[in-house]
Enzyme design. Structure first.
Site, PDB file in Angstrom:
ATOM      1  N   THR A   1     -14.245  -8.205  -0.689  1.00 37.75           N
ATOM      2  CA  THR A   1     -12.813  -8.391  -0.474  1.00 37.75           C
ATOM      3  C   THR A   1     -12.495  -9.798   0.132  1.00 37.75           C
ATOM      4  OG1 THR A   1     -10.859  -7.671   0.980  1.00 37.75           O
ATOM      5  CG2 THR A   1     -13.124  -7.502   1.806  1.00 37.75           C
ATOM      6  N   GLY A   2     -11.158 -10.304  -0.295  1.00 42.18           N
ATOM      7  CA  GLY A   2     -10.700 -11.462   0.285  1.00 42.18           C
ATOM      8  C   GLY A   2     -10.344 -11.557   1.853  1.00 42.18           C
TER       9      GLY A   2
ATOM     10  N   ASP B   1      -7.345  -4.716  -1.943  1.00 41.70           N
ATOM     11  CA  ASP B   1      -6.131  -4.972  -2.488  1.00 41.70           C
ATOM     12  C   ASP B   1      -5.855  -5.006  -3.935  1.00 41.70           C
ATOM     13  OD1 ASP B   1      -4.947  -5.208   0.484  1.00 41.70           O
ATOM     14  OD2 ASP B   1      -6.358  -6.876   0.236  1.00 41.70           O
TER      15      ASP B   1
ATOM     16  N   ASP C   1     -13.057  -4.039  -4.719  1.00 42.48           N
ATOM     17  CA  ASP C   1     -12.126  -4.941  -3.884  1.00 42.48           C
ATOM     18  C   ASP C   1     -11.208  -3.966  -3.298  1.00 42.48           C
ATOM     19  OD1 ASP C   1     -10.347  -7.112  -3.603  1.00 42.48           O
ATOM     20  OD2 ASP C   1      -9.109  -6.113  -5.169  1.00 42.48           O
TER      21      ASP C   1
ATOM     22  N   LYS D   1     -17.641 -14.087  -4.443  1.00 46.48           N
ATOM     23  CA  LYS D   1     -18.055 -12.585  -4.344  1.00 46.48           C
ATOM     24  C   LYS D   1     -19.238 -12.263  -5.136  1.00 46.48           C
ATOM     25  CE  LYS D   1     -13.299 -10.402  -3.618  1.00 46.48           C
ATOM     26  NZ  LYS D   1     -12.429  -9.196  -4.068  1.00 46.48           N
TER      27      LYS D   1
ATOM     28  N   ASN E   1     -10.347 -13.868  -8.188  1.00 45.56           N
ATOM     29  CA  ASN E   1     -11.514 -13.643  -7.074  1.00 45.56           C
ATOM     30  C   ASN E   1     -12.506 -12.898  -7.309  1.00 45.56           C
ATOM     31  OD1 ASN E   1      -9.451 -12.064  -6.213  1.00 45.56           O
ATOM     32  ND2 ASN E   1     -10.147 -12.313  -3.874  1.00 45.56           N
TER      33      ASN E   1
END
Length: 263
Positions: free
Chosen positions: A43-44, A11, A9, A190, A216
């Site tokens: 990642t988002g 952030d 991930d 994810k 997430n």
């Protein structure tokens, strides 16, 4: 090398709170890559502001973006797989945000669109290195949307999330950060995207490592043979992981790689 595929991930995990990639983390990730692991940012973020992070790592390749809604190749800027969402479903969330005067953006695989901008939102986009495009609110919603993201303060989003939890609809909404709620396809996650990629590569689940920090990330943490939560994660995320490493402010990714990836 204990793992053939390492999902990271961005952030709150790979980067510090001020969105810095430290030299310790960079070198540890590059060492893992040099030892034979495929490094996949999971990642988002959309590709436009995830690729610069991959560039800072000195790497290229497949990225899982938009919380699994779009898997892309960073070198060719092509979409390998995406989960598009129904514009009629999106319209309900958009109407809610317009009435409540809440900031949102609309995302295709490679483009982020906004209909207005506030000083707070402008500062947020600058922090994340995002460059949204202003669209005409009167135009039809674009085809190929993969994510609708709401941005606001934490208390406000807590209230919105509680209200949306009572809705019946064909999409899913997930908290991707204290200040963000993402709305996307029910099958996008994810964890599922990481599973698909591992199967495509012929990599056993036990040979997959994932490091994350938020709700997430839970799907990929529970799928991976080793799911690692950084210390700044909420307790529920830590409970979903196999182990907890140092925080993102203390080079948690580097510590986890040195502790588990090749020992």
């Amino acid at each position: 090398m204990n793992y053939d595929l390492i999902a990271l991930d961005i952030d709150g995990t790979l980067l510090t709170d001020d969105h810095t990639l430290t030299s310790n983390v960079r070198e540890a990730v590059r060492e893992a890559h040099g030892r034979g692991a495929e490094i996949v940012l999971c990642t988002g973020r959309g590709p436009a502001n995830a690729i610069p992070v991959l560039d800072k790592l000195g790497l290229a390749g497949t990225m899982i973006t938009h919380n699994g809604a779009a898997t892309v190749d960073s070198a060719s800027r092509t979409v390998l797989h995406q989960y598009s969402i129904d514009n009629a479903e999106v319209a309900r969330f958009r109407a809610y945000c317009l009435e409540a005067k809440l900031h949102f953006d609309l995302n295709t695989a490679f483009e982020m669109l906004i209909e207005d901008i506030t000083p707070e939102a402008e500062a947020m986009y600058r922090l994340y290195g995002a460059s949204p495009v202003l669209r005409n609110p009167g135009d039809p919603l674009p085809e190929g949307l993969v994510k609708f993201t709401l941005f606001g303060d934490q208390a406000e989003l807590d209230r919105v999330e509680a209200e949306w939890n009572g809705w019946t609809h064909g999409l899913q909404h997930i908290r991707s950060g204290d200040y963000f709620i993402d709305v996307q396809h029910r099958d996008a996650s994810k964890g599922k995207a990481l599973r698909q990629l591992a199967q495509l590569r012929g990599i056993e689940q036990s040979r997959v490592m994932a490091i994350g920090n938020y709700f997430n990330d839970v799907g990929m943490l529970t799928f991976a043979g080793l799911g690692v939560a950084v210390a700044n994660s909420p307790e529920a995320v830590k409970e979903a992981a196999n182990v907890v490493t140092r925080s993102n402010e203390a080079d948690g990714v580097a510590h986890a790689l040195h502790a588990f990836a090749w020992t």
